[in-house]
Design a protein around this motif. Structure first.
Motif, short mmCIF file in Angstrom:
data_model
loop_
_atom_site.label_atom_id
_atom_site.label_comp_id
_atom_site.label_asym_id
_atom_site.label_seq_id
_atom_site.Cartn_x
_atom_site.Cartn_y
_atom_site.Cartn_z
N UNK A 136 -20.06 39.94 -8.81
CA UNK A 136 -20.12 39.18 -7.43
C UNK A 136 -21.58 38.67 -7.34
N UNK A 137 -22.42 39.57 -7.55
CA UNK A 137 -24.05 39.36 -7.42
C UNK A 137 -24.05 38.00 -8.27
N UNK A 164 -19.11 44.79 -7.96
CA UNK A 164 -17.60 44.60 -8.03
C UNK A 164 -17.65 43.40 -9.21
N UNK A 165 -16.78 43.69 -10.22
CA UNK A 165 -16.33 42.60 -11.02
C UNK A 165 -15.20 41.67 -10.68
N UNK A 166 -15.15 40.48 -10.70
CA UNK A 166 -14.11 39.61 -10.22
C UNK A 166 -13.64 38.59 -11.42
N UNK A 223 -11.29 34.91 -2.22
CA UNK A 223 -11.50 36.10 -2.89
C UNK A 223 -12.13 37.19 -1.85
N UNK A 224 -11.62 38.53 -1.93
CA UNK A 224 -12.19 39.63 -1.18
C UNK A 224 -12.81 40.63 -2.00
N UNK A 225 -13.91 41.29 -1.83
CA UNK A 225 -14.47 42.07 -2.42
C UNK A 225 -15.11 43.25 -1.57
N UNK A 270 -13.13 30.35 -3.12
CA UNK A 270 -13.86 30.48 -4.16
C UNK A 270 -13.72 30.36 -5.57
N UNK A 271 -12.55 30.40 -5.97
CA UNK A 271 -11.87 30.29 -7.13
C UNK A 271 -11.20 29.14 -7.29
#
Length: 133
Positions: A44-45, A55-57, A109-111, A124-125
């Motif tokens: 996410x960063x 977290x990886x998305x 997207x949620x994280x 976002x995506x």
């Protein structure tokens, strides 16, 4: 020497009509370059939105080529520019006459960030792609 031998075998197969696998491979690579949805795993960063999260998305985006079909609008615009009836674009202003591969709709997207807070980022995506323009 081995590469040269492989090349000669491929040429022979194509010449004798047994290269259908090669033609399908070439067609498949051409299809892969067409406008479509692609994805990449990112932290996410790395999105550049200022969130501190490990977290990886799965980030989805649109990429690829679009057929260059000139519409009547494109033909008229080109003619008006060439004849001087339209002013030339200002410096830094671009006019595009080719279609672009763009998202047609998006996904939210949620994280969870590193402070254990949930974030939802709207649109976002990419969720679908098409040639626009």
């Amino acid at each position: 020497m081995r590469s040269l031998l492989k090349f000669v075998v491929i040429l022979f197969c194509v010449q004798t009509g047994e290269g259908h696998w090669l033609r399908s491979l070439i067609r498949r690579s051409a299809l892969d370059s067409q406008c479509g949805l692609r994805s990449i795993l990112l932290q996410v960063r790395d999105l550049g939105l200022g969130y501190d999260s490990d977290e990886t998305i799965l980030f989805k985006y649109c990429s690829g080529t679009c057929p260059r079909v000139r519409s009547n609008h494109d033909l008229t615009l080109t003619n008006l520019l060439l004849t001087g009836l339209l002013p030339n674009p200002l410096p830094g202003e671009l006019w595009h006459s080719a279609p672009c591969c763009r998202p047609t709709h998006h996904e939210d997207m949620a994280f969870l960030d590193n402070s254990h807070r949930w974030h939802k980022v709207e649109k976002l995506s990419a969720a679908g792609c098409s040639c626009v323009g």
